[in-house]
Design a protein around this motif. Structure first.
Motif, short mmCIF file in Angstrom:
data_model
loop_
_atom_site.label_atom_id
_atom_site.label_comp_id
_atom_site.label_asym_id
_atom_site.label_seq_id
_atom_site.Cartn_x
_atom_site.Cartn_y
_atom_site.Cartn_z
N TYR A 29 -17.96 -18.39 -9.97
CA TYR A 29 -16.90 -17.35 -9.96
C TYR A 29 -17.39 -16.14 -10.86
O TYR A 29 -17.18 -15.07 -10.20
CB TYR A 29 -15.59 -17.84 -10.38
CG TYR A 29 -14.62 -17.02 -10.90
CD1 TYR A 29 -13.84 -16.27 -9.69
CD2 TYR A 29 -14.28 -16.49 -12.07
CE1 TYR A 29 -12.81 -15.21 -9.75
CE2 TYR A 29 -13.45 -15.43 -12.12
CZ TYR A 29 -12.88 -14.66 -11.22
OH TYR A 29 -11.85 -13.93 -11.58
N PHE A 30 -17.86 -16.39 -11.94
CA PHE A 30 -18.22 -15.33 -12.71
C PHE A 30 -19.66 -14.55 -12.09
O PHE A 30 -19.44 -13.36 -12.09
CB PHE A 30 -18.38 -15.74 -14.15
CG PHE A 30 -17.18 -15.58 -14.91
CD1 PHE A 30 -16.56 -14.55 -15.66
CD2 PHE A 30 -16.59 -16.68 -15.20
CE1 PHE A 30 -15.33 -14.39 -16.00
CE2 PHE A 30 -15.39 -16.86 -15.93
CZ PHE A 30 -14.67 -15.59 -16.42
N LEU A 33 -18.01 -12.50 -9.46
CA LEU A 33 -17.34 -11.20 -10.16
C LEU A 33 -18.38 -10.11 -10.64
O LEU A 33 -18.02 -8.99 -10.50
CB LEU A 33 -16.36 -11.87 -11.29
CG LEU A 33 -15.60 -11.00 -12.00
CD1 LEU A 33 -14.64 -10.19 -11.05
CD2 LEU A 33 -14.63 -11.49 -13.32
N GLU A 34 -19.50 -10.90 -11.03
CA GLU A 34 -20.61 -9.64 -11.84
C GLU A 34 -21.16 -8.88 -10.86
O GLU A 34 -21.30 -7.84 -10.97
CB GLU A 34 -21.47 -10.64 -12.69
CG GLU A 34 -20.92 -11.08 -14.03
CD GLU A 34 -21.79 -11.89 -15.11
OE1 GLU A 34 -23.10 -11.82 -14.58
OE2 GLU A 34 -21.47 -12.60 -15.87
N GLY A 36 -19.98 -8.24 -7.99
CA GLY A 36 -18.84 -7.37 -7.46
C GLY A 36 -18.82 -6.10 -8.48
O GLY A 36 -18.99 -4.83 -8.14
N LEU A 37 -18.85 -6.30 -9.75
CA LEU A 37 -18.62 -5.05 -10.61
C LEU A 37 -19.85 -4.49 -10.79
O LEU A 37 -19.88 -3.12 -10.99
CB LEU A 37 -18.40 -5.83 -12.29
CG LEU A 37 -17.00 -6.48 -12.25
CD1 LEU A 37 -16.92 -6.85 -13.78
CD2 LEU A 37 -16.00 -5.20 -12.23
N LYS A 49 -17.11 -4.81 -17.10
CA LYS A 49 -17.91 -6.00 -17.31
C LYS A 49 -17.95 -6.56 -18.64
O LYS A 49 -18.40 -7.75 -18.89
CB LYS A 49 -19.57 -5.42 -16.92
CG LYS A 49 -19.75 -5.07 -15.76
CD LYS A 49 -21.21 -4.11 -15.59
CE LYS A 49 -21.46 -3.63 -14.28
NZ LYS A 49 -22.59 -2.79 -14.18
N CYS A 52 -15.40 -8.79 -18.70
CA CYS A 52 -15.63 -10.29 -18.11
C CYS A 52 -16.64 -10.86 -18.81
O CYS A 52 -16.51 -12.22 -18.92
CB CYS A 52 -16.51 -9.71 -16.58
SG CYS A 52 -17.17 -10.92 -15.89
#
Length: 116
Positions: A29-30, A33-34, A36-37, A49, A52
């Motif tokens: 998941y992370f 997410l990273e 995407g960021l 970031k 996160c």
């Protein structure tokens, strides 16, 4: 057929396996997410970031607590582990709030600083 009365070791094994699966899902998941960021054109992406990163640290600390609790010998040992975890989380929250405040001040200074 599943055992009706599993032993403490069986339960520990099941909990350890479940924590491992949760850690793997958390990591995936992370990572997503990273990515995407990293590709975000938004001006607040750097702050996102950082946030996160804070979340990752806190979730990892929680998983570490789970690992330790699975191995706790008794209720007193579990309470000691939870107390240490809570104290560590308070310190981490303090550090994270300080860091986020500094980051916000830098961002605000950059946005509203003097223009020539």
């Amino acid at each position: 057929m599943a055992e009706i009365n599993p032993s403490a070791e069986d339960i520990r094994g099941m909990l350890t396996e479940a924590l491992g699966r949760l850690r793997k899902a958390h990591t995936e998941y992370f990572d997503l997410l990273e990515r995407g960021l990293s590709s975000s054109p938004l001006p607040m992406a750097d702050q996102a970031k950082q946030f996160c990163s804070f979340m990752q640290r806190n979730v990892n600390a929680t998983f570490d607590l789970g690992d330790k609790l699975v191995q706790a010998k008794d209720a007193q040992d579990a309470l000691k582990l939870q107390t240490e975890f809570f104290q560590g989380q308070i310190q981490a929250l303090t550090d994270q709030a300080r860091s986020a405040g500094e980051s916000a001040m830098k961002a605000a200074t950059g946005m509203f600083g003097q223009k020539n």
